[in-house]
Design an enzyme around this catalytic site. Structure first.
Site, mmCIF file in Angstrom:
data_model
loop_
_atom_site.group_PDB
_atom_site.id
_atom_site.type_symbol
_atom_site.label_atom_id
_atom_site.label_comp_id
_atom_site.label_asym_id
_atom_site.label_seq_id
_atom_site.Cartn_x
_atom_site.Cartn_y
_atom_site.Cartn_z
ATOM 1 C CG ASP A 11 -1.677 1.181 1.476
ATOM 2 O OD1 ASP A 11 -2.424 1.543 0.549
ATOM 3 O OD2 ASP A 11 -1.584 1.797 2.562
ATOM 4 C CG ASP A 13 -1.825 7.749 2.904
ATOM 5 O OD1 ASP A 13 -0.896 8.185 3.606
ATOM 6 O OD2 ASP A 13 -3.017 8.037 3.094
ATOM 7 N N GLY A 48 -7.164 5.012 3.551
ATOM 8 C CA GLY A 48 -7.170 3.811 2.711
ATOM 9 C C GLY A 48 -8.416 3.612 1.876
ATOM 10 N NE ARG A 51 -9.583 11.705 -5.866
ATOM 11 C CZ ARG A 51 -9.013 11.987 -7.028
ATOM 12 N NH1 ARG A 51 -9.659 12.739 -7.925
ATOM 13 N NH2 ARG A 51 -7.811 11.518 -7.324
ATOM 14 C CB SER A 116 -3.817 7.308 -4.158
ATOM 15 O OG SER A 116 -3.640 8.611 -4.667
ATOM 16 C CG ASN A 118 -3.426 12.221 -6.842
ATOM 17 O OD1 ASN A 118 -3.328 12.934 -7.839
ATOM 18 N ND2 ASN A 118 -4.497 12.226 -6.069
ATOM 19 C CG ASP A 170 -2.055 2.509 6.339
ATOM 20 O OD1 ASP A 170 -2.253 2.170 5.157
ATOM 21 O OD2 ASP A 170 -2.457 3.591 6.808
HETATM 22 P P1 B16 Z 1 -6.840 9.873 -4.209
HETATM 23 P P2 B16 Z 1 -3.560 4.227 -0.110
HETATM 24 C C1 B16 Z 1 -5.434 6.127 -0.207
HETATM 25 O O1 B16 Z 1 -4.109 5.724 -0.437
HETATM 26 C C2 B16 Z 1 -5.468 7.104 0.963
HETATM 27 O O2 B16 Z 1 -5.082 6.458 2.163
HETATM 28 C C3 B16 Z 1 -6.884 7.623 1.132
HETATM 29 O O3 B16 Z 1 -6.926 8.552 2.198
HETATM 30 C C4 B16 Z 1 -7.342 8.272 -0.183
HETATM 31 O O4 B16 Z 1 -8.688 8.715 -0.071
HETATM 32 C C5 B16 Z 1 -7.225 7.255 -1.319
HETATM 33 O O5 B16 Z 1 -5.884 6.792 -1.394
HETATM 34 C C6 B16 Z 1 -7.621 7.866 -2.659
HETATM 35 O O6 B16 Z 1 -6.690 8.865 -2.973
HETATM 36 O O7 B16 Z 1 -7.877 10.897 -3.849
HETATM 37 O O8 B16 Z 1 -5.445 10.455 -4.357
HETATM 38 O O9 B16 Z 1 -7.251 9.062 -5.428
HETATM 39 O O10 B16 Z 1 -3.492 4.123 1.393
HETATM 40 O O11 B16 Z 1 -4.528 3.217 -0.723
HETATM 41 O O12 B16 Z 1 -2.210 4.228 -0.760
HETATM 42 MG MG MG Z 2 -2.852 3.161 3.331
#
Ligand code: B16
Ligand code: MG
Length: 217
Positions: A11, A13, A48, A51, A116, A118, A170
């Site tokens: 993962d 974030d 996690g 969006r 994400s 991003n 996490d």
């Molecule tokens: P985005 P992970 C997740 O990353 C984040 O923990 C979560 O807070 C966020 O809403 C999600 O990505 C989507 O992100 O808006 O950038 O597409 O923990 O899966 O790496």
């Molecule tokens: Mg995460």
């Protein structure tokens, strides 16, 4: 004969880096502009998850039509992406660089499974994007965590079945996804969760590649 661990799927974030604060600041800006109450504690529920699900949780049941939801998510993402300009290789969480290098040296295939959209931008800025053979992100599958689809998609790309791969996660939604997918799972910062296929750890700094392989062998 024991299991052979051939792949590690991370993962992003909360495991490789910590972008939760930037997600919080961006959602907070949107919430303030729209008169929605949103605290750091509320933000913990967004870890996690996708969006769209994050927006629903931020709104705590308050209704929103879909076109407005799309506009609000775009605004939040614009704020978030501006914060990503600050991300550098110094933002790797402790022990991550060494752990990834040592896994590669051991011949383990590496992948990313992040919710994400991003993720590639963040990995590029962290300077580690080239270490991963497959990057699954918010564009890769329809059903996001806690569905196991994303990790299975990454494992397929790495040509490794789930029972020969370890997922490092996490968030509760991600740990559920990994266990449901039949992966060996390392729960980062989740010492209270227990399951047969789960190893809990504070972070990659406290783990070695050999210890992870031995635990799941
Ligand atoms: P985005 P992970 C997740 O990353 C984040 O923990 C979560 O807070 C966020 O809403 C999600 O990505 C989507 O992100 O808006 O950038 O597409 O923990 O899966 O790496
Ligand atoms: Mg995460």
């Amino acid at each position: 004969m024991g299991n052979i661990i051939r792949a590690f799927i991370f993962d992003l974030d909360g495991v490789i880096t910590d972008t939760a604060e930037f997600h919080f600041l961006a959602w907070k800006q949107l919430a303030d502009e729209e008169g929605v109450s949103f605290t750091r504690e509320d933000n913990e529920q967004l870890r996690g998850v996708s969006r769209r699900e994050s927006l629903s949780r931020m709104l705590k049941g308050r209704p929103i039509d879909e076109p407005t939801a799309q506009v609000w998510m775009t605004r939040k993402n614009d704020y978030y992406v501006r914060y990503l300009d600050q991300v550098t290789p110094d933002d790797l969480l402790p022990g991550v660089g060494a752990f990834l290098q040592s896994a590669r040296a051991a011949g383990i295939k590496l992948g990313i499974g992040s919710a994400s959209k991003n993720a590639k931008n963040v990995l590029q800025r962290l300077g580690v994007i080239d270490l991963f053979g497959v990057i699954g992100d918010g564009y890769s599958v329809v059903n996001s965590k806690p569905a196991p689809d994303l990790f299975i998609w990454v494992a397929g790309g790495l040509q490794t079945p789930p029972n020969e791969a370890v997922v490092f996660e996490d968030a509760e939604a991600g740990i559920d996804a990994a266990l449901k997918g039949g992966f060996w799972t390392v729960g980062v910062g989740q010492s209270n969760v227990q399951a047969a296929h789960l190893l809990s750890a504070d972070g990659l700094a406290t783990l070695t590649v050999e210890a992870v392989q031995q635990r799941f062998a």
